[in-house]
Design an enzyme around this catalytic site. Structure first.
Site: not given
Length: 307
Positions: A98, A93, A151, A160, A164, A101, A140
């Site tokens: 941003f 990903r 990531f 976030l 995370h 991942q 997660n």
């Protein structure tokens, strides 16, 4: 001074000594306990390495999970029966500006993964903020659901924070991360060319001179190895300087000079006949694989996709 010897004998003896020291060094190779490397490939072509510094003191359990997944030391997992190892794992990903991942070594698409403690493990603590690019954080599926997926931030992501666990940061190879960011993706953010971890593990102590090692932070045996490495670098410079002067003399048609190994005199001054070491010395050992441009890394991508 010590007896003179021919250039040929001097270089032969020196390089035999150097080869033995390198062999000895590899046999007892030491590693950073808080730094891991990820060798990255795009479209099956290596583009370079990323070095991650782990927050081992603050988040030991989370970092131990990442370390073991980099080395593959834990064998196969109990859940998916796959090697607990990032080697060969995809970054599935990519969202520009941003994050990137990866870490799903079982499925390769974000649906799998497994920790060294079992399928998942609890959030260890939210000690840091997602306030800059280059942070490494656990992906997660909810509270206390960490596995192997992680990531890398490409920009601040404050939404976030508290969700995370940030457990490390990129200290070398952010340019490699930016190349990964440029890979074209589908509407679901899946890279159209495979981005993989082609190799990974703990970073060797002298793998890269750009990663400083403070002697005060090392145990005695590692301090000794560092001092030996510095001495070998000086000798490398000395030999290079001598060879250059000999080549220059031969070019002028002069007789090949002898090499005289000298000791300091009573006043502590070095013998002026000994050439000084080169000012710029190459590091003793290097694991760098170089870097390709994105255009080179993805050459013939369309043909590969069709295949």
């Amino acid at each position: 001074g010590l007896p003179a010897m021919s250039l040929q004998k001097f270089t032969h003896e020196y390089f035999r000594y150097r080869q033995n020291k390198l062999k000895e060094s590899k046999e007892v190779e030491l590693f950073h306990k808080d730094k891991c490397f990820l060798a990255i490939s795009i479209n099956n072509r290596d583009i370079g390495e990323v070095v991650v510094k782990l927050y081992t003191e603050e988040l030991p359990r989370t970092c131990a999970n990442f370390q073991a997944l980099c080395t593959g030391e834990k064998g196969k997992g109990k859940i998916w029966k796959k090697p607990l190892h990032y080697k060969g794992c995809k970054f599935h990903r990519v969202i520009p500006r941003f994050m990137i991942q990866g870490g799903d070594f079982s499925h390769g698409d974000g649906r799998g993964g497994e920790s060294i403690y079992g399928e998942t493990f609890a959030d260890e603590g939210f000690l840091y903020k997602h306030d800059r690019p280059g942070l490494v954080s656990m992906a997660n599926s909810g509270v206390n659901a960490n596995s192997s997926q992680f990531f890398i931030t490409l920009a601040p992501a404050p939404h976030l924070d508290g969700l995370h666990v940030i457990f490390g940061e990129i200290i070398k190879g952010m340019d490699i991360v930016r190349l990964m960011e440029q890979v074209e993706t589908s509407e679901s953010n899946k890279p159209k060319m495979p981005i993989k971890i082609s190799d990974c593990g703990l970073l060797p102590i002298r793998a890269d001179a750009a990663i400083p090692v403070e002697d005060d932070d090392l145990p005695p045996e590692e301090k000794l190895r560092n001092e030996e490495a510095r001495q070998m670098q000086v000798m490398d410079g000395l030999v290079a300087s001598v060879q250059k002067s000999v080549q220059s003399a031969l070019a002028r048609g002069q007789k090949q000079p002898a090499i005289e190994c000298t000791l300091e005199d009573d006043e502590g001054d070095e013998d002026p006949a000994v050439p000084p070491p080169a000012k710029k010395l190459k590091p003793l050992m290097s694991t760098g694989k170089g870097m390709l441009s994105l255009a080179d890394a993805v050459e013939d991508a369309s043909d590969s996709d069709e295949g």
